[in-house]
Design an enzyme around this catalytic site. Structure first.
Site, mmCIF file in Angstrom:
data_model
loop_
_atom_site.group_PDB
_atom_site.id
_atom_site.type_symbol
_atom_site.label_atom_id
_atom_site.label_comp_id
_atom_site.label_asym_id
_atom_site.label_seq_id
_atom_site.Cartn_x
_atom_site.Cartn_y
_atom_site.Cartn_z
ATOM 1 N N GLU A 76 39.825 -5.243 46.124
ATOM 2 C CA GLU A 76 41.033 -5.955 46.549
ATOM 3 C C GLU A 76 42.070 -5.024 47.178
ATOM 4 O O GLU A 76 43.225 -4.992 46.774
ATOM 5 C CB GLU A 76 41.626 -6.734 45.373
ATOM 6 C CG GLU A 76 40.651 -7.743 44.786
ATOM 7 C CD GLU A 76 41.178 -8.473 43.554
ATOM 8 O OE1 GLU A 76 42.352 -8.246 43.186
ATOM 9 O OE2 GLU A 76 40.419 -9.248 42.960
ATOM 10 N N ASN A 134 34.920 -4.616 47.570
ATOM 11 C CA ASN A 134 34.864 -5.973 47.016
ATOM 12 C C ASN A 134 36.220 -6.640 47.207
ATOM 13 O O ASN A 134 37.265 -6.035 46.943
ATOM 14 C CB ASN A 134 34.527 -5.872 45.520
ATOM 15 C CG ASN A 134 34.238 -7.215 44.871
ATOM 16 O OD1 ASN A 134 33.389 -7.968 45.338
ATOM 17 N ND2 ASN A 134 34.923 -7.503 43.775
ATOM 18 N N HIS A 165 35.910 -16.721 44.696
ATOM 19 C CA HIS A 165 36.655 -17.564 43.750
ATOM 20 C C HIS A 165 37.195 -18.740 44.569
ATOM 21 O O HIS A 165 38.209 -18.620 45.263
ATOM 22 C CB HIS A 165 37.786 -16.776 43.106
ATOM 23 C CG HIS A 165 37.330 -15.687 42.192
ATOM 24 N ND1 HIS A 165 36.588 -15.943 41.056
ATOM 25 C CD2 HIS A 165 37.496 -14.336 42.241
ATOM 26 C CE1 HIS A 165 36.324 -14.804 40.442
ATOM 27 N NE2 HIS A 165 36.854 -13.822 41.141
ATOM 28 N N GLU A 214 31.517 -12.781 42.571
ATOM 29 C CA GLU A 214 32.333 -13.351 41.494
ATOM 30 C C GLU A 214 32.452 -14.871 41.633
ATOM 31 O O GLU A 214 33.527 -15.443 41.442
ATOM 32 C CB GLU A 214 33.729 -12.709 41.473
ATOM 33 C CG GLU A 214 33.713 -11.190 41.401
ATOM 34 C CD GLU A 214 35.094 -10.565 41.297
ATOM 35 O OE1 GLU A 214 36.061 -11.275 40.914
ATOM 36 O OE2 GLU A 214 35.222 -9.359 41.588
ATOM 37 N N ASP A 259 32.882 -18.642 41.428
ATOM 38 C CA ASP A 259 33.212 -19.823 40.635
ATOM 39 C C ASP A 259 33.944 -20.806 41.539
ATOM 40 O O ASP A 259 34.430 -20.438 42.601
ATOM 41 C CB ASP A 259 34.009 -19.500 39.362
ATOM 42 C CG ASP A 259 35.274 -18.680 39.595
ATOM 43 O OD1 ASP A 259 35.850 -18.733 40.707
ATOM 44 O OD2 ASP A 259 35.702 -17.976 38.667
#
Length: 314
Positions: free
Chosen positions: A129, A170, A206, A234, A236
């Site tokens: 990030e 990432n 996400h 990651e 979801d």
């Protein structure tokens, strides 16, 4: 003719097999992917029913420690190191032949209050990030102190510490094409031109129900065209609670879309969901009023989202 009939029969069987019988990693590896995996965390390892599914390598061949390898966990006080949390998850994975994704080395969050790594990981999220949504660099302590030189320093140090691991950058909100994904492309190109080791781009994913970017597959393809690995790291898909049949049906479609996009891009090597059950999802704590983001519910029962993943991998 017999071969055509055989292949058609297999296709029919795949459609007819209930999703409860399907196995996510088995399907993914059968398509040439490296793994299908999940994040986990240390408190969860005391939950026996949870661990029983975590150890199901037909579903999960890869584990990511959600928090125990971050800086505040490994060096809570300056010069005092502890790797017990990360080591516990590494041991959990090794005992069942699962891969470990190291997460993460350089991040603006979860820094130790005063402001070793494992060689068991097949890949490391070295930089996490570091970009703003407009494509500029995040004003972290690293950037404000060193400019962009921390990027090269971190990647070179990671390569020296673990020569066999794949080194990733990432980030979130790089799922679709836009200013941030373009900045990621340009950053990787710059690092490659300078001879800085960079092996992959991690796309966090996400996501929000009904808001999967339509350019997801094309964006994964443009990342892979750089000659680096791409991974969904990651995944979801959250919703505003309470969950309804309509929201769960859309979530099923969204999971299917994301997994199908990775399937379609040969350079997308694998998918990690950000824990597999709503029981331990990070979403409600970060986004009040939202949740139900995982493919299993809080009672460890598969949701329609699971069937969406299976459909994308079948």
């Amino acid at each position: 003719m017999q071969r055509i009939y055989y292949l058609a029969s297999i296709a029919v069987l795949l459609v007819l097999v209930p999703s409860t019988c399907a196995q996510l990693n088995t399907l993914a590896v059968g398509l040439g992917k490296k793994y299908f995996g999940t994040a986990t965390d240390n408190p969860e390892l005391s939950d026996a029913p949870y661990v029983a599914q975590l150890e199901n390598t037909a579903d999960f061949h890869q584990l990511t420690p959600a928090n125990s390898m971050k800086w505040d966990a490994t060096e809570p006080s300056q010069g005092v190191f502890t790797f017990s949390g990360g080591d516990a998850i590494v041991a959990q994975a090794k005992n069942h032949g699962q891969l470990v994704r190291g997460h993460n080395c350089v991040w603006h969050n979860q820094l130790p209050s005063w402001l070793g790594t494992t060689k068991e990981a097949f890949a490391w999220d070295v930089l996490n990030e570091i970009l703003n949504d407009d494509g500029t660099f995040r004003q972290s302590v690293f950037f404000t102190t060193t400019g962009t030189s921390f990027i090269q320093t971190a990647l070179h140090a990671a390569r020296a510490a673990d020569p066999g691991a794949k080194l990733y950058i990432n980030d979130f909100n790089i799922e679709g094409m836009g200013a941030k994904s373009t900045a990621m492309v340009n950053l990787v190109k710059s690092l490659q031109a300078q001879g800085v080791p960079i092996d992959g781009i991690g796309v966090q994913a996400h996501l929000i129900v009904g808001e999967v970017p339509p350019t997801l597959q094309a964006n994964l393809a443009q990342f892979a065209a750089l000659g680096v690995e791409v991974a969904i790291t990651e995944l979801d898909v959250r919703m505003t609670l309470p969950a309804t049949p309509a929201l769960l049906a859309q979530q099923q479609k969204d999971y299917q879309t994301v997994v199908a996009a990775c399937r379609a891009v040969s350079g997308c090597i694998g998918i990690t969901i950000w824990d597999w059950t709503d029981k331990y999802s990070w979403v409600p704590g970060a986004f009040p009023g939202q949740g139900a983001a995982c493919p299993w519910d809080a009672n460890l029962v598969k949701k329609p989202a699971y069937a969406g993943i299976v459909a994308a991998l079948s």
